[in-house]
Enzyme design. Structure first.
Site, PDB file in Angstrom:
ATOM      1  N   CYS A   1      33.804  42.093  47.399  1.00 49.35           N
ATOM      2  CA  CYS A   1      33.364  40.777  47.861  1.00 49.35           C
ATOM      3  C   CYS A   1      34.516  40.073  48.587  1.00 49.35           C
ATOM      4  CB  CYS A   1      32.813  39.962  46.694  1.00 49.35           C
ATOM      5  SG  CYS A   1      31.788  38.555  47.236  1.00 49.35           S
TER       6      CYS A   1
ATOM      7  N   HIS B   1      29.028  43.197  44.097  1.00 50.44           N
ATOM      8  CA  HIS B   1      29.839  43.235  42.877  1.00 50.44           C
ATOM      9  C   HIS B   1      29.439  44.416  42.000  1.00 50.44           C
ATOM     10  CE1 HIS B   1      32.038  39.356  43.025  1.00 50.44           C
ATOM     11  NE2 HIS B   1      31.071  39.037  43.855  1.00 50.44           N
TER      12      HIS B   1
ATOM     13  N   GLU C   1      30.952  45.661  39.609  1.00 47.61           N
ATOM     14  CA  GLU C   1      31.299  45.406  38.201  1.00 47.61           C
ATOM     15  C   GLU C   1      30.204  44.672  37.462  1.00 47.61           C
ATOM     16  OE1 GLU C   1      32.128  41.462  39.948  1.00 47.61           O
ATOM     17  OE2 GLU C   1      32.330  43.527  40.628  1.00 47.61           O
TER      18      GLU C   1
END
Length: 254
Positions: free
Chosen positions: A114, A211, A213
């Site tokens: 990002c 993202h 994660e």
């Protein structure tokens, strides 16, 4: 075999409360360390430091992840500040730009997430769009992850890792505008927003707008860990002989 050491940049917050404490803190959402661990790496957190320390830090790492976070200061790419751009984070901008420059110089595998992808583009001389309506989350909501499909560009490194169109977790309101020198686009959203950029050639450099994660798809992270493992094997003589890498694309802004 030792797991490759993956450095992840962190936030520096002036006031964080936990238990009886309310102190300045370097912090990072736990999903980053989790995804590195699940992809086979060993995570090391990198709090903001002097940019002069970036090359030394990168030299001790097998790969670098530049995490998501606040908006990049528009002055870094020669733009005025849009009223919707978030507060500046000059220490983090300087540290992460230096980390990116050091990783490019050293040929260390690099993943930007990002903000990390956006800053990679800026370090390479590109620019950003400061606000995209409807991209901050579901129906433009703030502070909430949305999901949208991403289409890989055939023949790119990203497409070799994720060859299919897939939905990704995303939360952003800025995006890449002019592509930085040497970078190529490797994924798009349905509306044409650039979703991934990469550096072709022998250096493993990839940036993704979303993202990973916040999800459970580890393919991008496994690609990074595999590249870090190959670099370690080469350095220790366990792999193929090392080849000379090309020079850096750009130096980080002052």
């Amino acid at each position: 075999m030792n797991r490759p050491l993956i450095g992840i940049s962190t936030y520096l917050e002036t006031s964080v409360r936990w238990g009886v404490w309310d102190l300045p803190a370097a912090l990072l959402p736990a999903g980053y360390a989790r995804m590195v661990r699940e992809a086979g790496g060993l995570a090391a957190l990198l709090p903001p430091d002097s940019p002069d320390a970036a090359a030394e830090a990168v030299a001790r790492l097998d790969a670098v992840v530049v995490a998501g976070g606040p908006d990049v200061e528009p002055a870094r790419y020669g733009a005025g500040r849009d009223p919707r751009t978030g507060p500046p984070a000059p220490e983090r901008d300087a540290w992460e730009a230096a980390l990116i420059g050091a990783a490019l110089d050293a040929g260390t595998p690099l993943l930007g997430i990002c903000r990390g992808m956006q800053l990679l583009n800026v370090v390479c001389g590109g620019t950003l769009t400061q606000h995209l309506d409807g991209h901050a989350g579901p129906d433009g909501a703030t502070g909430v992850f949305g999901s949208h499909p991403v289409t890989p560009v055939p023949g790119t490194r990203y497409a070799s890792l994720v060859p299919d169109v897939c939905a990704v977790p995303a939360y952003h309101h800025q995006a890449v505008d002019r592509i930085g020198t040497g970078l190529v686009v490797s994924a798009y959203a349905a509306d044409g927003t650039v979703e991934a950029v990469e550096l072709p050639g022998s250096r493993w450099v990839l940036g993704v707008q979303w993202h990973p994660e916040a999800g459970d798809d580890l393919r991008v992270l496994r690609g990074l860990v595999d590249a870090a493992t190959r670099a370690v094997d080469t350095a220790t003589g366990a792999g193929a002989p090392a080849t000379e890498l090309p020079g850096p694309l750009a130096q980080p802004s002052a």
